[in-house]
Design a protein around this motif. Structure first.
Motif, PDB file in Angstrom:
ATOM      1  N   GLY A  42      35.468  45.292  64.502  1.00  0.00           N
ATOM      2  CA  GLY A  42      34.371  44.470  63.854  1.00  0.00           C
ATOM      3  C   GLY A  42      35.067  44.000  62.603  1.00  0.00           C
ATOM      4  N   GLU A  43      35.832  43.212  62.912  1.00  0.00           N
ATOM      5  CA  GLU A  43      36.780  42.750  61.734  1.00  0.00           C
ATOM      6  C   GLU A  43      35.974  41.980  60.759  1.00  0.00           C
ATOM      7  OE1 GLU A  43      39.866  39.981  62.414  1.00  0.00           O
ATOM      8  OE2 GLU A  43      40.466  39.929  60.475  1.00  0.00           O
ATOM      9  N   VAL A  44      34.970  41.006  61.060  1.00  0.00           N
ATOM     10  CA  VAL A  44      34.287  40.326  60.091  1.00  0.00           C
ATOM     11  C   VAL A  44      33.363  41.026  59.231  1.00  0.00           C
ATOM     12  CG1 VAL A  44      32.613  38.481  60.111  1.00  0.00           C
ATOM     13  CG2 VAL A  44      34.249  38.374  62.015  1.00  0.00           C
ATOM     14  N   LEU A  45      32.571  42.026  59.760  1.00  0.00           N
ATOM     15  CA  LEU A  45      31.823  42.560  58.978  1.00  0.00           C
ATOM     16  C   LEU A  45      32.437  43.571  58.010  1.00  0.00           C
ATOM     17  CD1 LEU A  45      28.635  43.452  61.154  1.00  0.00           C
ATOM     18  CD2 LEU A  45      28.943  41.649  59.659  1.00  0.00           C
ATOM     19  N   GLU A  46      33.626  43.977  58.609  1.00  0.00           N
ATOM     20  CA  GLU A  46      34.245  45.125  57.625  1.00  0.00           C
ATOM     21  C   GLU A  46      34.988  44.230  56.563  1.00  0.00           C
ATOM     22  OE1 GLU A  46      37.337  46.992  60.411  1.00  0.00           O
ATOM     23  OE2 GLU A  46      35.636  47.978  61.479  1.00  0.00           O
ATOM     24  N   ARG A  47      35.474  43.116  56.826  1.00  0.00           N
ATOM     25  CA  ARG A  47      36.059  42.188  55.613  1.00  0.00           C
ATOM     26  C   ARG A  47      35.025  42.060  54.681  1.00  0.00           C
ATOM     27  NH1 ARG A  47      40.013  41.382  52.341  1.00  0.00           N
ATOM     28  NH2 ARG A  47      40.066  39.108  51.674  1.00  0.00           N
ATOM     29  N   PHE A  48      33.843  41.674  55.239  1.00  0.00           N
ATOM     30  CA  PHE A  48      32.613  41.490  54.371  1.00  0.00           C
ATOM     31  C   PHE A  48      32.387  42.348  53.390  1.00  0.00           C
ATOM     32  CE2 PHE A  48      27.994  42.026  53.237  1.00  0.00           C
ATOM     33  CZ  PHE A  48      27.923  40.792  52.553  1.00  0.00           C
ATOM     34  N   LEU A  49      32.366  43.805  53.733  1.00  0.00           N
ATOM     35  CA  LEU A  49      31.947  44.960  53.092  1.00  0.00           C
ATOM     36  C   LEU A  49      33.157  44.985  52.160  1.00  0.00           C
ATOM     37  CD1 LEU A  49      29.963  47.148  52.713  1.00  0.00           C
ATOM     38  CD2 LEU A  49      31.205  48.646  54.318  1.00  0.00           C
ATOM     39  N   GLU A  50      34.157  44.950  52.444  1.00  0.00           N
ATOM     40  CA  GLU A  50      35.479  45.162  51.850  1.00  0.00           C
ATOM     41  C   GLU A  50      35.389  44.353  50.262  1.00  0.00           C
ATOM     42  OE1 GLU A  50      39.185  44.521  53.826  1.00  0.00           O
ATOM     43  OE2 GLU A  50      40.226  44.302  51.745  1.00  0.00           O
ATOM     44  N   LEU A  51      35.064  43.026  50.863  1.00  0.00           N
ATOM     45  CA  LEU A  51      34.997  42.032  49.616  1.00  0.00           C
ATOM     46  C   LEU A  51      33.788  42.395  48.692  1.00  0.00           C
ATOM     47  CD1 LEU A  51      35.998  38.786  51.458  1.00  0.00           C
ATOM     48  CD2 LEU A  51      37.197  40.034  49.691  1.00  0.00           C
ATOM     49  N   ALA A  52      32.870  42.789  49.274  1.00  0.00           N
ATOM     50  CA  ALA A  52      31.782  43.303  48.541  1.00  0.00           C
ATOM     51  C   ALA A  52      31.779  44.393  47.697  1.00  0.00           C
ATOM     52  CB  ALA A  52      30.361  43.451  49.610  1.00  0.00           C
ATOM     53  N   GLY A  53      32.940  45.117  47.882  1.00  0.00           N
ATOM     54  CA  GLY A  53      33.054  46.502  47.243  1.00  0.00           C
ATOM     55  C   GLY A  53      33.300  47.677  47.761  1.00  0.00           C
ATOM     56  N   GLY A  54      33.272  47.548  49.123  1.00  0.00           N
ATOM     57  CA  GLY A  54      33.714  48.843  50.023  1.00  0.00           C
ATOM     58  C   GLY A  54      32.559  49.943  49.748  1.00  0.00           C
ATOM     59  N   SER A  55      32.905  51.061  49.365  1.00  0.00           N
ATOM     60  CA  SER A  55      32.030  51.963  49.495  1.00  0.00           C
ATOM     61  C   SER A  55      30.945  51.949  48.144  1.00  0.00           C
ATOM     62  CB  SER A  55      32.789  53.339  49.345  1.00  0.00           C
ATOM     63  OG  SER A  55      33.535  53.609  48.372  1.00  0.00           O
ATOM     64  N   GLY A 113      27.299  41.837  46.942  1.00  0.00           N
ATOM     65  CA  GLY A 113      27.331  41.114  48.423  1.00  0.00           C
ATOM     66  C   GLY A 113      26.324  40.598  48.580  1.00  0.00           C
ATOM     67  N   ILE A 114      26.107  39.470  49.421  1.00  0.00           N
ATOM     68  CA  ILE A 114      24.854  38.744  50.171  1.00  0.00           C
ATOM     69  C   ILE A 114      25.032  38.435  51.438  1.00  0.00           C
ATOM     70  CG2 ILE A 114      23.071  36.858  49.815  1.00  0.00           C
ATOM     71  CD1 ILE A 114      23.872  37.021  46.709  1.00  0.00           C
ATOM     72  N   TYR A 115      24.044  38.942  52.351  1.00  0.00           N
ATOM     73  CA  TYR A 115      24.372  38.498  53.755  1.00  0.00           C
ATOM     74  C   TYR A 115      23.050  37.873  54.249  1.00  0.00           C
ATOM     75  CZ  TYR A 115      26.265  39.079  58.376  1.00  0.00           C
ATOM     76  OH  TYR A 115      26.647  38.863  59.773  1.00  0.00           O
ATOM     77  N   ILE A 116      23.404  36.584  54.696  1.00  0.00           N
ATOM     78  CA  ILE A 116      22.190  35.837  55.435  1.00  0.00           C
ATOM     79  C   ILE A 116      22.392  35.977  56.790  1.00  0.00           C
ATOM     80  CG2 ILE A 116      21.018  33.690  55.158  1.00  0.00           C
ATOM     81  CD1 ILE A 116      22.751  32.970  52.543  1.00  0.00           C
TER      82      ILE A 116
END
Lengths: 296, 296
Positions: A42-55, A113-116
């Motif tokens: 699930g590369e897309v959401l994983e990359r989003f989370l990474e850019l949002a700061g990961g853990s 991170g903001i997700y719409i």
């Protein structure tokens, strides 16, 4: 009208997230139907989370586009929580007033991170466009945090978005480019000079995109397939993520008969420049050229 | 294995049909789902009948692509009969042998127009490609009579056709351009240097077409929407007929990573030249340029 996930709220020292140092944060339009299975690719959401700061990420989900916003919000709350985000809040807007009140703005103020989410584009326009929530999203992105949107949420990230004329494939006669099949309205303006369409190959939306594009040759048309996203960074390049392709149409040299046609007539658009890009490919939005294949 | 409509068979003086004077007859690929309602604006079938000789036309319908060929044949027999054709015969091929026998060849020898129905492209290849029926269709077209095909019947008109990877929109993950998603096989060869795809916007087939195209940049990709056709005449121009749009991709200057990708991987194809043409527009297949809008 906001829900918060207070149990984890204090655990993320937002100010130290490295992406805060960027002058503008990344923007990530997603073509809808992104892979949400944990443990898969699930590369897309994983990359989003990474850019949002990961853990350390504190995600704010905005499910306003959906008519079942509570449900969609909870789903994403669960997904991002299980993926390891430090906190996930859902911003609920049931009327325009909600989008101008402190609870919403406070949540956004603490986000990394903001997700719409997806849903009905007209709900995003009528409930959020021009509100303080929109201004806060712009401001936070300018400060460096990532803003992602999927499906309807992807389209609204740009200055110009399409509404109407869903152009869903399979409805014969709706898929060709026709004058007046869509209207263009103002989006959030995090991206300039482009129109983003989603579910692109899956719903056969070339016609819909071209119908808007015909009258606006200065805009770049970007069609995102499902489970496919572009990450647009500070360097003005986009990079393709996910499992599908991204279709880019540059119409600067194209000619159309848009202004000679009546509403409902099929349009002619000639001399557009077409790119389709697979995962990992990069495209320079300023020069409107892909980063050469041998450098990608 | 052929059916004939002997009641009207002798009424048309074929040799005097004006289109016989052309060195090569018109070829008309149709994007499927052509309007079959009498009295409506069923432009595509009306134009076919006109080019076949109008009230003097003797049509041979080839429904071999369909698994219910009898039914499809009868339907078209009824339609063309009611539209005023002098005679309508159905060529039935249940096994390859049938396509090499005199009944089929005799029918084609008397036709003033040949119409190939839709269905399964692999049936057309396995039952007709390389048979005397195919040779007879080529010969009759070379003598001047029109050959039209809809859906699968459109794709087989060219030298190269796609099989497999239906790329039907809505099946997530099948619509992006992926290596190996389609195979290319030899068609009837009435048209050169192009790949014709159909139900194009309706089924979101840009990815499918590009996946074939990536490895064959010398070919012109032509995507026909439903109820939309191109009439290709002796002058080497195509003209758009019907209610939808025609998508043309010229890949002569494009670059792809086809030969570096593995089967199933999403392809990148850059610098293609894109045209979409509405009804009445013309495109010169030699120069690969549309006839200028102000001359169309």
């Amino acid at each position: 009208m906001s829900k918060s996930d207070d149990g984890t709220r204090l655990s993320a020292p937002v100010a130290s997230a490295p992406i805060r140092r960027l002058r503008q944060g990344p923007v990530m339009p997603i073509g809808g139907a992104e892979d949400k299975e944990l443990g898969s690719e699930g590369e897309v959401l994983e990359r989003f989370l990474e850019l949002a700061g990961g853990s350390a990420a504190r995600i704010v989900v905005i499910p306003t586009a959906s008519r079942v916003a509570d449900e969609v919000g909870s789903d994403y709350q669960k997904i991002f929580g299980e993926m390891g985000a430090s906190g996930v809040d859902v911003l609920q807007v049931e009327e325009r007033l909600d989008a101008n009140e402190p609870p919403a703005l406070d949540l956004l103020g603490e986000a990394t991170g903001i997700y719409i989410s997806g849903g009905d584009q007209s709900r995003l326009v009528s409930l959020l466009a021009g509100t303080k929530t929109m201004e806060m999203i712009r401001m936070r992105n300018a400060e460096g945090i990532i803003v992602a949107g999927t499906s309807a949420g992807a389209s609204i990230l740009s200055s110009h978005m399409l509404v109407g004329g869903s152009g869903r494939a399979g409805q014969s006669g709706t898929a060709s480019a026709k004058k007046g099949m869509v209207d263009m309205v103002a989006g959030f303006g995090l991206l300039q000079d482009m129109i983003i369409d989603q579910h692109f190959s899956q719903r056969g939306r070339m016609g819909r995109l071209l119908s808007a594009f015909a009258a606006n040759p200065g805009l770049l048309g970007i069609g995102l397939d499902e489970d496919t996203a572009v990450e647009i960074g500070q360097d003005g390049c986009l990079e393709v993520l996910g499992s599908g392709m991204v279709t880019i149409i540059d119409g600067r040299n194209s000619t159309s008969d848009y202004f000679e046609r009546e509403d409902g007539e099929v349009l002619t658009v000639i001399d557009s420049h077409l790119f389709v890009l697979g995962p990992g490919r990069r495209f320079d939005l300023d020069s409107r050229r892909p980063v050469p294949l041998d450098q990608a």
